[in-house]
Design a protein around this motif. Structure first.
Motif, PDB file in Angstrom:
ATOM      1  N   VAL A 278       0.846  -1.176   0.000  1.00 45.10           N
ATOM      2  CA  VAL A 278       0.000   0.000   0.000  1.00 45.10           C
ATOM      3  C   VAL A 278       0.889   1.236   0.000  1.00 45.10           C
ATOM      4  CG1 VAL A 278      -1.759   1.280   1.261  1.00 45.10           C
ATOM      5  CG2 VAL A 278      -1.837  -1.214   1.201  1.00 45.10           C
ATOM      6  N   ASP A 279       0.530   2.215  -0.825  1.00 46.40           N
ATOM      7  CA  ASP A 279       1.355   3.407  -0.993  1.00 46.40           C
ATOM      8  C   ASP A 279       1.329   4.265   0.278  1.00 46.40           C
ATOM      9  OD1 ASP A 279       2.877   5.435  -2.016  1.00 46.40           O
ATOM     10  OD2 ASP A 279       1.242   6.325  -3.176  1.00 46.40           O
ATOM     11  N   GLY A 280       2.197   3.933   1.225  1.00 45.31           N
ATOM     12  CA  GLY A 280       2.320   4.742   2.435  1.00 45.31           C
ATOM     13  C   GLY A 280       1.314   4.423   3.518  1.00 45.31           C
ATOM     14  N   GLY A 281       0.290   3.651   3.234  1.00 39.19           N
ATOM     15  CA  GLY A 281      -0.728   3.326   4.226  1.00 39.19           C
ATOM     16  C   GLY A 281      -1.663   4.487   4.485  1.00 39.19           C
ATOM     17  N   GLY A 282      -2.768   4.205   5.155  1.00 38.68           N
ATOM     18  CA  GLY A 282      -3.726   5.259   5.496  1.00 38.68           C
ATOM     19  C   GLY A 282      -4.657   5.602   4.352  1.00 38.68           C
ATOM     20  N   SER A 283      -5.203   6.816   4.404  1.00 35.06           N
ATOM     21  CA  SER A 283      -6.228   7.237   3.446  1.00 35.06           C
ATOM     22  C   SER A 283      -5.974   8.659   2.965  1.00 35.06           C
ATOM     23  CB  SER A 283      -7.620   7.162   4.093  1.00 35.06           C
ATOM     24  OG  SER A 283      -7.938   5.855   4.501  1.00 35.06           O
ATOM     25  N   TYR A 284      -6.506   8.948   1.780  1.00 32.23           N
ATOM     26  CA  TYR A 284      -6.581  10.312   1.278  1.00 32.23           C
ATOM     27  C   TYR A 284      -7.922  10.891   1.730  1.00 32.23           C
ATOM     28  CZ  TYR A 284      -2.778   8.997  -1.903  1.00 32.23           C
ATOM     29  OH  TYR A 284      -1.588   8.577  -2.432  1.00 32.23           O
TER      30      TYR A 284
END
Length: 377
Positions: A278-284
């Motif tokens: 996952v690209d960096g984790g978390g959410s936009y």
């Protein structure tokens, strides 16, 4: 197969006009035509002219993140539709056919045969004692306090949050209204985020809800949500969106709308050979607060002002990296007739980055004046 203009002509040819009052909070009254037991025909036409003071003289379109009143410096039709509604004690259905620049831009991703459909749905009442309905088809969206029908909104043009959230949803829904008229509860399985045709590569479906409480005719509290995705399954980008608003004193001399929307998309999956991460984790995350105040100037006129802010710095919905924009507008409405509304609105956008076209290149602000004439029948 009949062409769309032929279908519209046929609908108009089947009735003679008789007016009744609208139930909306707008300054106009809508007319209706009853052609038989349970059948009602209505219609709406909104013509408009926008003058964008910032855009180059050769630019014929408003900014890319707007979908209503889109054409610049030309008289055009934003939305026109005819609607047939059939209702009995246990059955209901709606069919509305549309044209206009709203359709041209907002339905660009849909199949050709779907674009002329404003509404097409059927429903049955599941209980004799309770107001519980099951409906399926294409619906105007329950997410947000604004719709594409300008006369039903407090401002002539739509807020940034309305322009960039669903105007319509397709699927099946359960709706319950309490016996005292104070509560509305809705749950819906949809084809996606403003999609009739499901997104390629997305298995879906998505889910949307609404909880609305009306303790009196002077106060409405609403929470609507969307849970699903608007990306292919391979990216694993789930979306959770919340729409919250309060409407105070809508029929009084002074009314107020407070709205706040916030959405989150999980960051996409990145594939490197056989490795998945996952690209960096978390959410936009993106969000938008809006305040609209309206004052009744006379028996036939209203004045309304709006302040809004839209933050989509990760380009999730709007598609412009670093998008952080304020909007300010002032609106005047005059009901020429009970079913004819003349409107004028001045609007200014102010962004943290240069993104608006001008004769001297990109600029951080944009100013426009919009006028419209809406007739319902």
């Amino acid at each position: 197969m009949r062409s769309f203009p032929s279908v519209v002509a046929l609908l108009f040819a089947t009735y003679s006009v008789a007016q009744v009052s609208d139930t909306t909070t707008s300054a106009t009254a809508q007319a209706a035509v009853h052609t038989g037991p349970g059948l009602t025909l209505t219609g709406y036409v909104e013509a408009y002219y926008v003058h964008d003071f910032t855009a180059p003289k050769t630019s014929q379109e408003r900014p890319a993140f707007l979908y209503n009143h889109k054409r610049n410096r030309e008289v055009n039709i934003n939305l026109a539709f005819v609607k047939a509604a059939y209702t009995t004690a246990r059955v209901r259905s709606n069919l509305a056919l549309q044209v206009g620049t709203y359709v041209q831009y907002n339905y660009a991703a849909e199949q050709g045969l779907v674009k002329p459909i404003f509404e097409a749905n059927a429903g049955v009442k599941l209980s004799r004692a309770k107001d519980l309905w099951l409906d399926a088809g294409i619906f105007t969206s329950h997410i947000g306090f604004e719709s594409a029908i300008s006369k039903d909104c407090w401002t002539l043009t739509r807020s940034l949050v309305a322009e960039n959230s669903p105007y319509y949803l397709a699927g099946a829904k359960l709706t319950y209204n309490s016996g005292n008229g104070r509560w509305t509860l809705l749950g819906m399985v949809t084809n996606g985020w403003q999609r009739v045709k499901k997104l390629e590569g997305y298995s879906g479906p998505s889910i949307s809800t609404q909880v609305q409480y009306r303790p009196s005719d002077k106060l409405t509290l609403n929470w609507s949500s969307f849970l699903g995705s608007d990306r292919p399954d391979s990216l694993r980008q789930g979306r959770f969106y919340n729409n919250v608003y309060v409407i105070m004193n809508p029929q009084g001399h002074f009314g107020l709308i407070l709205g706040f929307d916030i959405g989150a998309d999980r960051k996409p999956v990145v594939r490197t050979g056989s490795t998945i991460r996952v690209d960096g984790g978390g959410s936009y995350v993106w969000f938008s607060p809006v305040v609209i105040a309206r004052c009744k100037a006379s028996d036939k006129s209203y004045v309304a002002g709006r302040v809004e802010y839209y933050d989509d710095r990760n380009a999730v919905v709007i598609g412009i990296p670093g998008f952080q924009t304020f909007g300010y507008s002032l609106n005047y409405d005059y009901a020429i007739l009970p079913n004819a509304l003349l409107r004028m609105e001045g609007k200014v956008y102010s962004s943290t980055k240069a993104l608006f076209e001008s004769a001297r290149g990109l600029t951080r602000s944009n100013a426009s004046l919009t006028t419209s004439l809406a007739v319902s029948f």
